[in-house]
Design an enzyme around this catalytic site. Structure first.
Site, PDB file in Angstrom:
ATOM      1  N   TYR A 137       0.858  -1.188   0.000  1.00  0.00           N
ATOM      2  CA  TYR A 137       0.000   0.000   0.000  1.00  0.00           C
ATOM      3  C   TYR A 137       0.891   1.234   0.000  1.00  0.00           C
ATOM      4  CZ  TYR A 137      -3.895   3.029   1.651  1.00  0.00           C
ATOM      5  OH  TYR A 137      -4.854   3.991   1.797  1.00  0.00           O
ATOM      6  N   LYS A 165      -1.021  -1.105  -4.218  1.00  0.00           N
ATOM      7  CA  LYS A 165      -2.145  -0.176  -4.171  1.00  0.00           C
ATOM      8  C   LYS A 165      -1.581   1.207  -4.425  1.00  0.00           C
ATOM      9  CE  LYS A 165      -5.903   1.719  -1.400  1.00  0.00           C
ATOM     10  NZ  LYS A 165      -6.539   1.837  -0.076  1.00  0.00           N
ATOM     11  N   ILE A 207      -9.169  -0.807  -5.459  1.00  0.00           N
ATOM     12  CA  ILE A 207      -9.446  -0.887  -4.023  1.00  0.00           C
ATOM     13  C   ILE A 207     -10.208   0.381  -3.680  1.00  0.00           C
ATOM     14  CG2 ILE A 207      -8.446  -0.968  -1.715  1.00  0.00           C
ATOM     15  CD1 ILE A 207      -6.150  -2.584  -2.872  1.00  0.00           C
TER      16      ILE A 207
END
Length: 304
Positions: A137, A165, A207
Site C-alpha cells: 500500500y 495499491k 481498491i
C-alpha cells in the site's frame, strides 16, 4: 480468482460500530454479504477506511473471522496490516493466515517515518511471517512514506509481493511503474476520483471506498472499462465523481460512513477521536449524497 490475483473491485469496508463505539460484528457480516451479493471480487477489512488506527489486535482478528465466516469461500477476505511496529505487524500477519485470511494489504509501520532501507526491511519481515500474497500500500500523501520505483525493484525478488495499491494521487506513477517493472506487480488504483483514469492507464484492480455505499455502480464502471466501453464507463463515473471526492481528506471515514448511512441505513458511528460531522461539513455530505441519489444512473442501460 486465483489466490494471488487481485483483479477486480475490492471494497475496503468501514468497520460498523454500535452507538457506544463497540465493533458490531453482526453488521460487519451483513456488510460483507451485501458487497459480495453486489458483485465485488473480494473484501478488505481493517484498512484506513476501516479505522485500523483505533482498533485493537483482538478486534481486527474478530472482524476478520466474522468476514471470513460470512464470505464462506465465495470471495477472498484480505486483512490490512497497519501496525506501529514491524514485530506487531508480523505477528498479526501470521495470525491472519492461521484463521483463513487469503491476502494482506500492508502499509509501512505507523507513526515512525522510516527511511527507504527501513521500509524495505519492514515489508520483508511481514512477508516472512506468513505465506500470504501481499499488496504493498503506497500512500505517501496520507502516511509520509513513498515506496519508490527503486524500492519496488529491490523487493521484486520476493514472490509474495504481488500487487501495489497505487494511492500517490499521481497517475504518472502508473506509467512509470509499468515502464520500469513491466508486469512484475499488479497495479491497483486506490484513489476513488482517479479510478477510471487509472484503469485506462493499466491498473487491473480498484481498491475502493465509496463502493461501500454504491457497489453496483463501482462494479459497473470497472467492468465497462475492462471491456473497453470507456464512453459508457465515463457516463457513470462522471455522475459518481462528486461522491468519490468524499474519499479524500482527513475526515474521509466520517464522510463515507455518513454516505453509507444515508444510502443504506447503516451506522454512521466512528470511534473517537473521530467525531460525527456537524454544521457545514455534514450539510455538504448530505447535499452531495442526496443529489447523487436523485440522479442515480439506471444500470440496466449498460446491461447490469
Amino acid at each position: 480468482m486465483q489466490k494471488s490475483d487481485f483483479r477486480g473491485v475490492f471494497p475496503a469496508i468501514t468497520t460498523k460500530m454500535t452507538s457506544d463505539q463497540e465493533v458490531d460484528l453482526a453488521a460487519v457480516r451483513a456488510d460483507v454479504a451485501y458487497q459480495i451479493e453486489s458483485g465485488v471480487d473480494g473484501v478488505i477489512v481493517c484498512g484506513s477506511l476501516g479505522e485500523a488506527s483505533s482498533l485493537t489486535r483482538e478486534e481486527k482478528l474478530a472482524i476478520a473471522k466474522a468476514a471470513i465466516a460470512e464470505a464462506a469461500g465465495r470471495k477472498p477476505i484480505l486483512l490490512t496490516i497497519a501496525e506501529d511496529s514491524t514485530r506487531a505487524g508480523a505477528v498479526l500477519a501470521a495470525e491472519a493466515e492461521a484463521i483463513g485470511i487469503e491476502g494482506l494489504m500492508v502499509l509501512p509501520a505507523m507513526r515512525y517515518l522510516a527511511d527507504d532501507r527501513e521500509v524495505v526491511a519492514h515489508y520483508r519481515a511481514i512477508a516472512a511471517a506468513s505465506g500470504l500474497p501481499i499488496i504493498i500500500y503506497n500512500n505517501p500523501i496520507a502516511y509520509g512514506i513513498n515506496v519508490t520505483e527503486e524500492m519496488l525493484k529491490e523487493m521484486a525478488d520476493e514472490p509474495k509481493f504481488v500487487a501495489i495499491k497505487e494511492s500517490t494521487g499521481d497517475t504518472r506513477r502508473i506509467n512509470e511503474t509499468l515502464r520500469a517493472l513491466g508486469d512484475r506487480y499488479q497495479l491497483l488504483t486506490g484513489v476513488d476520483d482517479l479510478a477510471l483514469e487509472s484503469l485506462i492507464l493499466g491498473c487491473s484492480g480498484w481498491i475502493a471506498g465509496l463502493v461501500v455505499a454504491f457497489p453496483r455502480e463501482t462494479v459497473a464502471i470497472y467492468k465497462l472499462a475492462a471491456e473497453g466501453r470507456i464512453p459508457e464507463a465515463m457516463e457513470i463515473y462522471r455522475w459518481f465523481l462528486p461522491l468519490l471526492s468524499m474519499d479524500i481528506g482527513p475526515k474521509f471515514v466520517q464522510n463515507i460512513k455518513l454516505v453509507e448511512a444515508i444510502v443504506r441505513g447503516t451506522s454512521p458511528v466512528t470511534r473517537a477521536p473521530r467525531l460525527p460531522l456537524v454544521g457545514a461539513e455534514e450539510a455538504r455530505v448530505r447535499a452531495i449524497t442526496e443529489a447523487g441519489l436523485k440522479s442515480r444512473p439506471d444500470l440496466s442501460k449498460y446491461g447490469f
